[in-house]
Design a protein around this motif. Sequence first.
Motif, mmCIF file in Angstrom:
data_model
loop_
_atom_site.group_PDB
_atom_site.id
_atom_site.type_symbol
_atom_site.label_atom_id
_atom_site.label_comp_id
_atom_site.label_asym_id
_atom_site.label_seq_id
_atom_site.Cartn_x
_atom_site.Cartn_y
_atom_site.Cartn_z
ATOM 1 N N GLU A 76 0.498 -2.328 -7.906
ATOM 2 C CA GLU A 76 0.560 -0.688 -8.401
ATOM 3 C C GLU A 76 -0.315 -0.170 -7.862
ATOM 4 N N LYS A 77 -1.346 -0.642 -8.687
ATOM 5 C CA LYS A 77 -2.746 0.092 -8.276
ATOM 6 C C LYS A 77 -3.503 0.119 -6.773
ATOM 7 N N ILE A 78 -3.034 -0.672 -6.739
ATOM 8 C CA ILE A 78 -3.429 -1.013 -4.211
ATOM 9 C C ILE A 78 -2.564 -0.864 -4.050
ATOM 10 N N GLY A 79 -1.196 -0.679 -4.816
ATOM 11 C CA GLY A 79 -0.517 0.340 -3.343
ATOM 12 C C GLY A 79 -0.648 1.949 -3.961
ATOM 13 N N ILE A 80 -0.981 2.294 -4.808
ATOM 14 C CA ILE A 80 -1.388 3.972 -5.123
ATOM 15 C C ILE A 80 -2.523 3.891 -4.194
ATOM 16 N N ILE A 81 -3.652 3.126 -4.194
ATOM 17 C CA ILE A 81 -5.179 2.826 -3.806
ATOM 18 C C ILE A 81 -5.020 3.205 -1.666
ATOM 19 N N GLY A 82 -4.017 2.352 -1.772
ATOM 20 C CA GLY A 82 -3.760 3.014 -0.365
ATOM 21 C C GLY A 82 -2.746 3.507 -0.059
ATOM 22 N N ARG A 83 -2.113 4.564 -0.134
ATOM 23 C CA ARG A 83 -1.340 5.604 -0.621
ATOM 24 C C ARG A 83 -2.449 7.255 -0.411
ATOM 25 N N LEU A 84 -3.159 6.578 -1.364
ATOM 26 C CA LEU A 84 -4.438 7.322 -1.156
ATOM 27 C C LEU A 84 -5.685 7.736 -0.066
ATOM 28 N N GLU A 85 -6.201 6.734 0.070
ATOM 29 C CA GLU A 85 -6.338 6.335 0.884
ATOM 30 C C GLU A 85 -5.888 6.460 3.168
ATOM 31 N N ASN A 86 -4.309 6.810 2.919
ATOM 32 C CA ASN A 86 -3.840 7.377 3.314
ATOM 33 C C ASN A 86 -3.533 8.969 4.207
ATOM 34 N N GLY A 87 -3.883 9.824 2.285
ATOM 35 C CA GLY A 87 -4.517 10.775 2.661
ATOM 36 C C GLY A 87 -2.753 11.346 2.005
ATOM 37 N N GLU A 88 -1.907 10.360 1.138
ATOM 38 C CA GLU A 88 -2.074 11.533 -0.090
ATOM 39 C C GLU A 88 -1.838 11.666 -1.253
ATOM 40 N N LYS A 89 -1.431 12.861 -1.973
ATOM 41 C CA LYS A 89 -2.069 13.880 -2.755
ATOM 42 C C LYS A 89 -2.186 13.007 -4.226
#
Length: 490
Positions: A10-23
């Motif tokens: 889940e943490k890796i998924g969150i990092i990916g979403r943040l890297e793609n610009g999600e707030k």
Amino acid sequence: MSRRQFTLDEKIGIIGRLENGEKNSVISKEFGTCSSTISTIWKNKDKLKNMFQTTSLNAKRLRTAQHKDLEEAALVWFKQQRSLNVPISGPILQTKIDQLAEKMKIENFKCSASWIQRFRQRHNIGFGKISGESSAVNTDICSNWLANVWPSLRAGYCDDEIYNADEAGLFFKLTPDKTLRFKGEKCSGGKLSKDRITVLVAANMTGNDKRKLLVIGKSKSPRCFKGVSSLPVFYENNTKAWMTSAIFEKTLNYWDDELRRKKKKILLLVDNCPAHPSLQHLKFIKLVFLPANTTAVLQPMDQSVIRNIKAHYRNQLVLKMIEDIENQIESKVTVLDAIIMLDKAWRNVTSTGIANCFRHAGFCDVTTDTTQLQADSGLINNIDEDYLQIDDDLITSEIQTDEDIVDNVIANQKVELDNDTDIEELDDEFETVPSISEARAALRTLERFYYTKYEGTDAERKALSFLETSINSNTKQSSIKDYFKKLNKN
């Protein structure tokens, strides 16, 4: 808000979403946790990524599956569904694997919870809450993304380190006289389906690094490849000649390893089609997905780059047809011919033209220099519009049915029978690779042309000299003594 415990996945998924610009606020609200928890995950992203890599390596040490082909099919199906943001639970996956096993005629198999657990461990699959994504697109989404998201995504990357990649379908045998008859062909098994390929085009923002093209055909070993030691492109295959998530992952893994050796990091922009999975393990490629339904506007390769490649390719194809008519030979185009012409076409696309396409898509604030765009459009204007646009809507990737998945897995598992009897390319002409002596004879013909009929320039004569050196370096040069030895033997 309570402080929620997250799994590594889940943490890796969150990092990916943040890297793609999600707030941060959107993600924290979704998971029902405070924003500081998300911030902590982001702060420790490098450490978490290293832990994820270690976990993946340990997972590979687990004993392999008893039914490798079934596991491969299940993994393809799972990745495809996740690329579409379809929530997949354990029971759903378990039921689907039973269905795939039945289609693959695997007897006495019943998927158990323990099989699912081992499958998840081997492929580092975790389950968590899936956020919904609307397919509707706000008319201002492109400008908003460029203004508010893109600056933070590209931070730390210079123009030379920012790339875009996109696929294009190509009817590689299609000549102008057949355009009207086949216009609108969707190529889902129609008359032209066996005469299509998919090409992945990638370049950086300045246009000074044009990646070697990736060509995807139907046949693993076309007969025209016999005797060929190297190709000017990367080549992959599947039964539909489409981009798949497996080919995409393989391509990026190779590129990532290449960048590792160069000690260089890049940012790669791609669209969010099902064939482009989110690859968290890449260390030197930052994979960024363009917002949904915006690729026609934001995709630099779609701004004219692919169009120019097709224009140059079809110009060569027409010239080949004319030459064949003049030489009174039947005009045929093999996959190898197409690859050679595509490589030439890609070389003819200018770096200035590519840079202008990035500017036109809004990734640079620099005023577009239209000089090169006008020069490139000259060739396009000389080609019939219907002929140029015939395969613009050609499918390059599609959701695979269970039958597609099973057929591809079985085809990949089989031992290759015989290169000469490749099922998908039986009509592909076999042409022997020119010998060294034939290459030298052709070079002599060119020399006579440039020195007698046409007054060649110094640059052209130097090019001929370079070609001669290159040909001779590929074989042992015969000497006068060798010649007389052959005479004495006779």
